[in-house]
Design a protein around this motif. Structure first.
Motif, PDB file in Angstrom:
ATOM      1  N   MET A 159      64.412  77.899  67.987  1.00  0.00           N
ATOM      2  CA  MET A 159      65.268  79.016  68.429  1.00  0.00           C
ATOM      3  C   MET A 159      66.041  78.647  69.695  1.00  0.00           C
ATOM      4  SD  MET A 159      62.936  82.301  67.572  1.00  0.00           S
ATOM      5  CE  MET A 159      64.217  83.478  67.876  1.00  0.00           C
ATOM      6  N   VAL A 160      65.403  77.934  70.595  1.00  0.00           N
ATOM      7  CA  VAL A 160      66.069  77.516  71.835  1.00  0.00           C
ATOM      8  C   VAL A 160      67.089  76.426  71.526  1.00  0.00           C
ATOM      9  CG1 VAL A 160      65.713  76.503  74.115  1.00  0.00           C
ATOM     10  CG2 VAL A 160      64.090  78.181  73.241  1.00  0.00           C
ATOM     11  N   LEU A 161      66.714  75.471  70.689  1.00  0.00           N
ATOM     12  CA  LEU A 161      67.664  74.437  70.281  1.00  0.00           C
ATOM     13  C   LEU A 161      68.832  75.039  69.510  1.00  0.00           C
ATOM     14  CD1 LEU A 161      65.237  71.615  69.132  1.00  0.00           C
ATOM     15  CD2 LEU A 161      66.658  71.632  71.176  1.00  0.00           C
ATOM     16  N   GLY A 162      68.543  76.049  68.703  1.00  0.00           N
ATOM     17  CA  GLY A 162      69.606  76.736  67.964  1.00  0.00           C
ATOM     18  C   GLY A 162      70.600  77.403  68.895  1.00  0.00           C
ATOM     19  N   ALA A 163      70.111  77.986  69.968  1.00  0.00           N
ATOM     20  CA  ALA A 163      71.007  78.607  70.945  1.00  0.00           C
ATOM     21  C   ALA A 163      71.879  77.552  71.618  1.00  0.00           C
ATOM     22  CB  ALA A 163      70.201  79.373  71.986  1.00  0.00           C
ATOM     23  N   ASP A 164      71.295  76.397  71.913  1.00  0.00           N
ATOM     24  CA  ASP A 164      72.073  75.310  72.515  1.00  0.00           C
ATOM     25  C   ASP A 164      73.132  74.794  71.545  1.00  0.00           C
ATOM     26  OD1 ASP A 164      70.521  75.526  74.783  1.00  0.00           O
ATOM     27  OD2 ASP A 164      69.223  73.826  74.273  1.00  0.00           O
ATOM     28  N   ILE A 165      72.777  74.680  70.277  1.00  0.00           N
ATOM     29  CA  ILE A 165      73.734  74.217  69.270  1.00  0.00           C
ATOM     30  C   ILE A 165      74.855  75.230  69.083  1.00  0.00           C
ATOM     31  CG2 ILE A 165      73.998  73.776  66.787  1.00  0.00           C
ATOM     32  CD1 ILE A 165      71.248  72.375  66.927  1.00  0.00           C
ATOM     33  N   ASP A 214      64.235  64.836  63.234  1.00  0.00           N
ATOM     34  CA  ASP A 214      63.559  65.857  62.426  1.00  0.00           C
ATOM     35  C   ASP A 214      63.721  67.249  63.033  1.00  0.00           C
ATOM     36  OD1 ASP A 214      62.689  64.107  60.474  1.00  0.00           O
ATOM     37  OD2 ASP A 214      60.800  63.697  61.514  1.00  0.00           O
ATOM     38  N   SER A 215      63.549  67.360  64.340  1.00  0.00           N
ATOM     39  CA  SER A 215      63.715  68.661  65.008  1.00  0.00           C
ATOM     40  C   SER A 215      65.153  69.144  64.903  1.00  0.00           C
ATOM     41  CB  SER A 215      63.329  68.556  66.484  1.00  0.00           C
ATOM     42  OG  SER A 215      61.991  68.213  66.610  1.00  0.00           O
ATOM     43  N   PHE A 216      66.091  68.214  65.006  1.00  0.00           N
ATOM     44  CA  PHE A 216      67.501  68.574  64.875  1.00  0.00           C
ATOM     45  C   PHE A 216      67.795  69.137  63.491  1.00  0.00           C
ATOM     46  CE2 PHE A 216      71.814  67.256  63.590  1.00  0.00           C
ATOM     47  CZ  PHE A 216      72.548  68.022  64.474  1.00  0.00           C
ATOM     48  N   TYR A 217      67.324  68.447  62.439  1.00  0.00           N
ATOM     49  CA  TYR A 217      67.576  68.924  61.080  1.00  0.00           C
ATOM     50  C   TYR A 217      66.832  70.220  60.781  1.00  0.00           C
ATOM     51  CZ  TYR A 217      70.293  64.881  59.655  1.00  0.00           C
ATOM     52  OH  TYR A 217      71.270  63.944  59.541  1.00  0.00           O
ATOM     53  N   ASP A 218      65.644  70.394  61.345  1.00  0.00           N
ATOM     54  CA  ASP A 218      64.934  71.671  61.196  1.00  0.00           C
ATOM     55  C   ASP A 218      65.745  72.814  61.799  1.00  0.00           C
ATOM     56  OD1 ASP A 218      62.820  70.507  59.891  1.00  0.00           O
ATOM     57  OD2 ASP A 218      61.520  70.444  61.665  1.00  0.00           O
ATOM     58  N   THR A 219      66.324  72.563  62.958  1.00  0.00           N
ATOM     59  CA  THR A 219      67.107  73.599  63.634  1.00  0.00           C
ATOM     60  C   THR A 219      68.398  73.886  62.877  1.00  0.00           C
ATOM     61  OG1 THR A 219      66.183  72.848  65.728  1.00  0.00           O
ATOM     62  CG2 THR A 219      68.111  74.269  65.839  1.00  0.00           C
ATOM     63  N   ILE A 220      69.072  72.845  62.388  1.00  0.00           N
ATOM     64  CA  ILE A 220      70.295  73.042  61.605  1.00  0.00           C
ATOM     65  C   ILE A 220      69.981  73.834  60.334  1.00  0.00           C
ATOM     66  CG2 ILE A 220      72.029  71.828  60.192  1.00  0.00           C
ATOM     67  CD1 ILE A 220      72.662  71.776  63.148  1.00  0.00           C
ATOM     68  N   ILE A 238      69.879  81.446  58.371  1.00  0.00           N
ATOM     69  CA  ILE A 238      70.187  82.775  58.921  1.00  0.00           C
ATOM     70  C   ILE A 238      71.692  83.035  58.950  1.00  0.00           C
ATOM     71  CG2 ILE A 238      68.077  82.854  60.294  1.00  0.00           C
ATOM     72  CD1 ILE A 238      69.844  82.347  62.777  1.00  0.00           C
ATOM     73  N   GLU A 239      72.454  82.110  58.342  1.00  0.00           N
ATOM     74  CA  GLU A 239      73.904  82.218  58.199  1.00  0.00           C
ATOM     75  C   GLU A 239      74.632  82.304  59.531  1.00  0.00           C
ATOM     76  OE1 GLU A 239      74.678  85.390  55.464  1.00  0.00           O
ATOM     77  OE2 GLU A 239      73.832  84.282  53.782  1.00  0.00           O
ATOM     78  N   ALA A 240      74.173  81.535  60.497  1.00  0.00           N
ATOM     79  CA  ALA A 240      74.854  81.467  61.781  1.00  0.00           C
ATOM     80  C   ALA A 240      75.878  80.334  61.814  1.00  0.00           C
ATOM     81  CB  ALA A 240      73.849  81.275  62.911  1.00  0.00           C
ATOM     82  N   ILE A 241      75.708  79.354  60.913  1.00  0.00           N
ATOM     83  CA  ILE A 241      76.642  78.231  60.840  1.00  0.00           C
ATOM     84  C   ILE A 241      77.037  77.992  59.394  1.00  0.00           C
ATOM     85  CG2 ILE A 241      75.745  77.061  62.888  1.00  0.00           C
ATOM     86  CD1 ILE A 241      74.286  75.119  60.973  1.00  0.00           C
ATOM     87  N   THR A 242      78.155  77.285  59.221  1.00  0.00           N
ATOM     88  CA  THR A 242      78.572  76.827  57.903  1.00  0.00           C
ATOM     89  C   THR A 242      78.751  75.319  57.970  1.00  0.00           C
ATOM     90  OG1 THR A 242      80.903  77.190  58.407  1.00  0.00           O
ATOM     91  CG2 THR A 242      79.743  78.959  57.283  1.00  0.00           C
ATOM     92  N   ILE A 243      78.494  74.669  56.861  1.00  0.00           N
ATOM     93  CA  ILE A 243      78.675  73.226  56.761  1.00  0.00           C
ATOM     94  C   ILE A 243      79.660  72.987  55.631  1.00  0.00           C
ATOM     95  CG2 ILE A 243      77.551  71.006  56.374  1.00  0.00           C
ATOM     96  CD1 ILE A 243      74.936  72.374  57.318  1.00  0.00           C
ATOM     97  N   ASP A 244      80.813  72.432  55.972  1.00  0.00           N
ATOM     98  CA  ASP A 244      81.858  72.201  54.993  1.00  0.00           C
ATOM     99  C   ASP A 244      82.486  70.840  55.241  1.00  0.00           C
ATOM    100  OD1 ASP A 244      83.557  72.834  52.836  1.00  0.00           O
ATOM    101  OD2 ASP A 244      85.116  73.515  54.223  1.00  0.00           O
ATOM    102  N   LYS A 245      82.373  69.968  54.271  1.00  0.00           N
ATOM    103  CA  LYS A 245      82.938  68.614  54.351  1.00  0.00           C
ATOM    104  C   LYS A 245      82.443  67.881  55.589  1.00  0.00           C
ATOM    105  CE  LYS A 245      86.982  69.907  51.756  1.00  0.00           C
ATOM    106  NZ  LYS A 245      88.400  70.211  51.804  1.00  0.00           N
ATOM    107  N   ASN A 246      81.145  67.925  55.808  1.00  0.00           N
ATOM    108  CA  ASN A 246      80.461  67.254  56.919  1.00  0.00           C
ATOM    109  C   ASN A 246      80.833  67.827  58.286  1.00  0.00           C
ATOM    110  OD1 ASN A 246      78.543  65.436  57.832  1.00  0.00           O
ATOM    111  ND2 ASN A 246      80.054  63.821  58.169  1.00  0.00           N
ATOM    112  N   LYS A 247      81.517  68.940  58.335  1.00  0.00           N
ATOM    113  CA  LYS A 247      81.826  69.608  59.601  1.00  0.00           C
ATOM    114  C   LYS A 247      80.948  70.841  59.725  1.00  0.00           C
ATOM    115  CE  LYS A 247      85.432  67.701  61.709  1.00  0.00           C
ATOM    116  NZ  LYS A 247      85.470  67.328  63.083  1.00  0.00           N
TER     117      LYS A 247
END
Length: 77
Positions: A15-21, A48-54, A60-69
């Motif tokens: 959750m903290v890493l997610g806020a930073d991202i 591993d922690s990075f991918y868990d956070t992503i 939770i639909e806070a980010i979208t991933i489209d064409k590696n962006k």
């Protein structure tokens, strides 16, 4: 995994890493590698922690991933 235990370093919690991202994604979109390198400078996290956070942010639909962006959603309902 999401709720930290009393023995866990709070800075490595998803959750903290997610806020930073989300803070980084506020200004511009990043590729996976750019985002990982940016977050790794401020927080010494492993891949591993990075991918868990992503994955958590995507679920939770806070980010979208489209064409590696990765981009932050503006209107999260």
């Amino acid at each position: 995994m999401i709720i930290p235990t009393k023995h866990q370093n709070i800075k490595l919690n998803p959750m903290v890493l997610g806020a930073d991202i989300l803070f980084l994604l506020r200004k511009e979109d990043f590729t996976m590698e750019e985002l990982y390198q940016s977050i790794k400078i401020t927080n010494s996290i492993d891949l591993d922690s990075f991918y868990d956070t992503i994955t958590y942010l995507w679920l939770i639909e806070a980010i979208t991933i489209d064409k590696n962006k990765i981009s932050k959603k503006n209107n999260v309902s």
